[in-house]
Design a protein around this motif. Structure first.
Motif, PDB file in Angstrom:
ATOM      1  N   SER A  15      -8.248  -7.226  17.351  1.00 44.44           N
ATOM      2  CA  SER A  15      -9.283  -8.264  17.269  1.00 44.44           C
ATOM      3  C   SER A  15      -8.643  -9.539  16.699  1.00 44.44           C
ATOM      4  CB  SER A  15     -10.423  -7.806  16.353  1.00 44.44           C
ATOM      5  OG  SER A  15      -9.995  -7.813  14.999  1.00 44.44           O
ATOM      6  N   GLY A  16      -9.350 -10.640  16.851  1.00 41.12           N
ATOM      7  CA  GLY A  16      -8.877 -11.902  16.281  1.00 41.12           C
ATOM      8  C   GLY A  16      -8.668 -11.791  14.778  1.00 41.12           C
ATOM      9  N   ASP A  17      -9.614 -11.139  14.098  1.00 44.44           N
ATOM     10  CA  ASP A  17      -9.505 -10.967  12.643  1.00 44.44           C
ATOM     11  C   ASP A  17      -8.296 -10.103  12.280  1.00 44.44           C
ATOM     12  OD1 ASP A  17     -11.739 -12.506  12.173  1.00 44.44           O
ATOM     13  OD2 ASP A  17     -13.102 -10.806  11.857  1.00 44.44           O
ATOM     14  N   GLU A  18      -8.033  -9.059  13.055  1.00 49.79           N
ATOM     15  CA  GLU A  18      -6.871  -8.200  12.782  1.00 49.79           C
ATOM     16  C   GLU A  18      -5.566  -8.981  12.940  1.00 49.79           C
ATOM     17  OE1 GLU A  18      -8.093  -3.651  13.974  1.00 49.79           O
ATOM     18  OE2 GLU A  18      -7.894  -5.108  15.616  1.00 49.79           O
ATOM     19  N   LYS A  71      -0.966 -11.545  10.420  1.00 52.28           N
ATOM     20  CA  LYS A  71      -0.147 -12.736  10.192  1.00 52.28           C
ATOM     21  C   LYS A  71      -0.087 -13.063   8.710  1.00 52.28           C
ATOM     22  CE  LYS A  71       0.183 -17.683  10.731  1.00 52.28           C
ATOM     23  NZ  LYS A  71       0.628 -17.788   9.347  1.00 52.28           N
ATOM     24  N   HIS A  72      -1.221 -13.039   8.044  1.00 53.65           N
ATOM     25  CA  HIS A  72      -1.270 -13.338   6.611  1.00 53.65           C
ATOM     26  C   HIS A  72      -0.432 -12.341   5.807  1.00 53.65           C
ATOM     27  CE1 HIS A  72      -2.810 -14.591   2.714  1.00 53.65           C
ATOM     28  NE2 HIS A  72      -3.078 -13.323   2.466  1.00 53.65           N
ATOM     29  N   SER A  73      -0.595 -11.064   6.092  1.00 55.97           N
ATOM     30  CA  SER A  73       0.145 -10.030   5.361  1.00 55.97           C
ATOM     31  C   SER A  73       1.651 -10.135   5.590  1.00 55.97           C
ATOM     32  CB  SER A  73      -0.335  -8.630   5.760  1.00 55.97           C
ATOM     33  OG  SER A  73      -1.673  -8.445   5.367  1.00 55.97           O
ATOM     34  N   VAL A 117      -5.164 -12.284  12.587  1.00 54.21           N
ATOM     35  CA  VAL A 117      -5.062 -13.229  11.464  1.00 54.21           C
ATOM     36  C   VAL A 117      -4.654 -12.490  10.187  1.00 54.21           C
ATOM     37  CG1 VAL A 117      -6.401 -14.774   9.961  1.00 54.21           C
ATOM     38  CG2 VAL A 117      -6.638 -14.925  12.445  1.00 54.21           C
ATOM     39  N   SER A 118      -5.233 -11.317   9.964  1.00 47.00           N
ATOM     40  CA  SER A 118      -4.907 -10.518   8.787  1.00 47.00           C
ATOM     41  C   SER A 118      -3.442 -10.057   8.815  1.00 47.00           C
ATOM     42  CB  SER A 118      -5.848  -9.311   8.716  1.00 47.00           C
ATOM     43  OG  SER A 118      -5.513  -8.498   7.625  1.00 47.00           O
TER      44      SER A 118
END
Length: 152
Positions: free
Chosen positions: A131-134, A139-141, A136-137
């Motif tokens: 998902s888009g949220d996964e 990438k952040h991690s 982004v998460s």
């Protein structure tokens, strides 16, 4: 067994799983990268050298050697072969004529750009079920992990 011992064991197991996943991911990326490079006239170490020059700009043999963890003599041979293939050129530093810098030429830049774009397409395909949220998460991690490893 105490609760804190169980938690500590779980944390160690989790860290071991993360290390294993990162090792496997790194191996897959390296293998995929080699497959992509098979369509080009450069070797994997040449790709790494070109990538450093692409990202950080002109540098001396010594600086490139340090970034690649290679002996200066090995890097010199690598640069000699890349220079013969018109991927890089040696240029004298205008401020200090004793200093010679390795400069990325248009063909080297073109190859790096093409290979990186193909790697991004591959990664996009791998991430298609995220998902888009996964994404982004993730990438952040990964960014946070990268900064921690670099000591920033």
């Amino acid at each position: 067994m105490k609760l804190e011992d169980i938690q500590s064991k779980q944390e160690l197991d989790t860290v071991a799983d993360i290390e294993k996943d990162l090792r496997y991911i790194s191996g897959i990326i390296k293998q995929k990268g080699r497959e992509l490079l098979s369509n080009y006239t450069i070797t994997p170490p040449q790709f790494v050298a070109l990538q450093w020059l692409f990202e950080d700009g002109d540098m001396t043999i010594g600086e490139l050697s340090n970034k690649m963890f290679l002996a200066c003599s090995t890097t010199t041979d690598l640069v000699d072969r890349m220079e013969k293939n018109d991927l890089v050129v040696r240029v004298k530093d205008p401020n200090d004529r004793r200093v010679v810098r390795i400069h990325l030429l248009e063909e080297g830049e073109r190859i790096i750009d093409e290979v990186i774009k193909k790697r991004q397409v591959y990664l996009q395909e791998v991430l298609k079920d995220f998902s888009g949220d996964e994404i982004v998460s993730l990438k952040h991690s990964l960014s946070k992990l990268h900064h921690e490893m670099r000591g920033e």
